[in-house]
Write an enzyme that holds these catalytic residues in place. Structure first.
Site, PDB file in Angstrom:
ATOM      1  N   ARG A  43     -11.955  -5.964  30.462  1.00  0.00           N
ATOM      2  CA  ARG A  43     -12.868  -7.096  30.257  1.00  0.00           C
ATOM      3  C   ARG A  43     -13.826  -7.142  31.438  1.00  0.00           C
ATOM      4  NH1 ARG A  43     -12.809 -12.408  32.071  1.00  0.00           N
ATOM      5  NH2 ARG A  43     -13.736 -13.961  30.682  1.00  0.00           N
ATOM      6  N   SER A 115      -9.955 -14.371  19.843  1.00  0.00           N
ATOM      7  CA  SER A 115      -9.553 -15.561  20.612  1.00  0.00           C
ATOM      8  C   SER A 115      -9.547 -16.769  19.690  1.00  0.00           C
ATOM      9  CB  SER A 115     -10.568 -15.853  21.720  1.00  0.00           C
ATOM     10  OG  SER A 115     -10.757 -14.734  22.529  1.00  0.00           O
ATOM     11  N   LYS A 144     -11.939 -17.637  34.193  1.00  0.00           N
ATOM     12  CA  LYS A 144     -13.019 -17.612  33.194  1.00  0.00           C
ATOM     13  C   LYS A 144     -13.892 -18.830  33.474  1.00  0.00           C
ATOM     14  CE  LYS A 144     -13.561 -18.111  28.110  1.00  0.00           C
ATOM     15  NZ  LYS A 144     -14.356 -17.013  27.567  1.00  0.00           N
TER      16      LYS A 144
HETATM   17  C1  LIG Z   1     -10.168 -14.569  29.466  1.00  0.00           C
HETATM   18  C2  LIG Z   1      -9.588 -15.933  29.342  1.00  0.00           C
HETATM   19  N1  LIG Z   1      -9.614 -16.619  28.144  1.00  0.00           N
HETATM   20  C3  LIG Z   1      -9.057 -17.823  28.182  1.00  0.00           C
HETATM   21  S1  LIG Z   1      -8.483 -18.156  29.773  1.00  0.00           S
HETATM   22  C4  LIG Z   1      -8.990 -16.621  30.375  1.00  0.00           C
HETATM   23  C5  LIG Z   1      -8.789 -16.207  31.786  1.00  0.00           C
HETATM   24  C6  LIG Z   1      -7.339 -15.966  32.096  1.00  0.00           C
HETATM   25  O1  LIG Z   1      -7.220 -15.571  33.454  1.00  0.00           O
HETATM   26  P1  LIG Z   1      -5.928 -15.953  34.315  1.00  0.00           P
HETATM   27  O2  LIG Z   1      -4.766 -15.226  33.706  1.00  0.00           O
HETATM   28  O3  LIG Z   1      -6.271 -15.432  35.707  1.00  0.00           O
HETATM   29  O4  LIG Z   1      -5.797 -17.445  34.258  1.00  0.00           O
HETATM   30  C1  LIG Z   2     -10.754 -14.645  25.876  1.00  0.00           C
HETATM   31  C2  LIG Z   2      -9.643 -13.930  25.556  1.00  0.00           C
HETATM   32  C3  LIG Z   2      -8.532 -14.543  24.883  1.00  0.00           C
HETATM   33  N1  LIG Z   2      -7.437 -13.820  24.575  1.00  0.00           N
HETATM   34  C4  LIG Z   2      -7.384 -12.510  24.895  1.00  0.00           C
HETATM   35  C5  LIG Z   2      -6.129 -11.748  24.531  1.00  0.00           C
HETATM   36  F1  LIG Z   2      -5.166 -12.077  25.404  1.00  0.00           F
HETATM   37  F2  LIG Z   2      -6.342 -10.443  24.579  1.00  0.00           F
HETATM   38  F3  LIG Z   2      -5.725 -12.087  23.302  1.00  0.00           F
HETATM   39  N2  LIG Z   2      -8.381 -11.865  25.509  1.00  0.00           N
HETATM   40  C6  LIG Z   2      -9.522 -12.500  25.869  1.00  0.00           C
HETATM   41  N3  LIG Z   2     -10.474 -11.884  26.442  1.00  0.00           N
END
Ligand SMILES: Cc1ncsc1CCOP(=O)(O)O
Ligand SMILES: C=C1C=NC(C(F)(F)F)=NC1=N
Length: 220
Positions: A43, A115, A144
């Site tokens: 990502r 998602s 994020k």
């Molecule tokens: C990509 C994404 N989508 C929802 S939360 C998130 C970030 C998760 O990062 P972390 O595991 O460091 O909280």
């Molecule tokens: C925004 C996101 C939410 N869920 C996931 C996954 F964990 F792969 F399902 N990936 C992402 N990039």
């Protein structure tokens, strides 16, 4: 890949881009794989993320590590990159191309992850042919920038009870201390970025998380 094989791979789903790492992303992934992650998503997003050839180069290196380890290599958002590097799958968010259009482009052989923040988005994703769901953010996350407010594990329980049968992971602020709640709520696994990518010892972090998920699954 069968749905049940994919469900197995959802147990410890590491997500990372160069922005999420202090160290060399290739080394971080190598260590995470040694620690036992079961799936990986590249990502490359946010301020300072790689573009163009640098992005392609890194994707190729990370894909090779996953291939050697026999774990799925998923690309986030960038469908062209996913196809170019022959990724095992693509993950799209609600703001990206609609899942049914992505499915038209990638065909039935690639894994399609979507998602979902709530039951309605999960329902639509299931109807549009998603192979797995990423539910979250479950807990507050700093990773994020534009994340919605943390929903708590209730939404995982709701979607599990809706019985779409799709493999699903929780995501957002998941660490060793709360991973068990995600499984207990009905998810097949956990997805993490910083819990592994920011660790001084990514292998140990992945290994501890994997053990915690395994024990939580056994207790279900
Ligand atoms: C990509 C994404 N989508 C929802 S939360 C998130 C970030 C998760 O990062 P972390 O595991 O460091 O909280
Ligand atoms: C925004 C996101 C939410 N869920 C996931 C996954 F964990 F792969 F399902 N990936 C992402 N990039």
């Amino acid at each position: 890949m069968t749905r049940e094989a994919l469900r197995e791979h959802m147990q410890l789903y590491f997500i990372m881009g160069s922005v999420n790492c202090k160290e060399d992303p290739v080394e971080v992934l190598r260590k995470a794989i040694a620690g036992g992650i079961t799936c990986f998503q590249y990502r490359e997003k946010g301020k300072g993320s790689l573009q163009g050839h640098a992005r392609y180069e890194l994707a190729q290196k990370l894909r090779q590590l996953c291939m050697d380890a026999g774990i799925p290599f998923i690309v986030n958002d960038d469908i062209n990159l996913a196809i170019e590097v022959q990724a095992d799958g693509i993950h799209v968010g609600q703001e990206d191309e609609p899942a049914f259009r992505v499915r038209e482009r990638i065909g039935s052989s690639m894994i399609l992850g979507v998602s979902a923040y709530n039951l309605e988005e999960a329902e639509r994703a299931a109807q549009e042919g998603a192979d797995y769901l990423g539910i979250g953010p479950i807990y507050p996350t700093g990773t994020k920038e534009d994340a919605k407010s943390a929903s708590g594990t209730g939404v995982i329980r709701l979607i599990h009870q809706a019985g779409y049968g799709l493999p699903m992971v929780g995501i957002g602020g998941i660490h060793l201390s709360n991973a068990w709640e995600i499984i207990q709520a009905g998810a097949d696994g956990v997805s993490v970025i910083s819990a592994i990518s920011h660790s001084a010892d990514p292998q140990a972090a992945a290994s501890a998380l994997y053990t915690a998920v395994q024990e939580s699954c056994a207790a279900q």
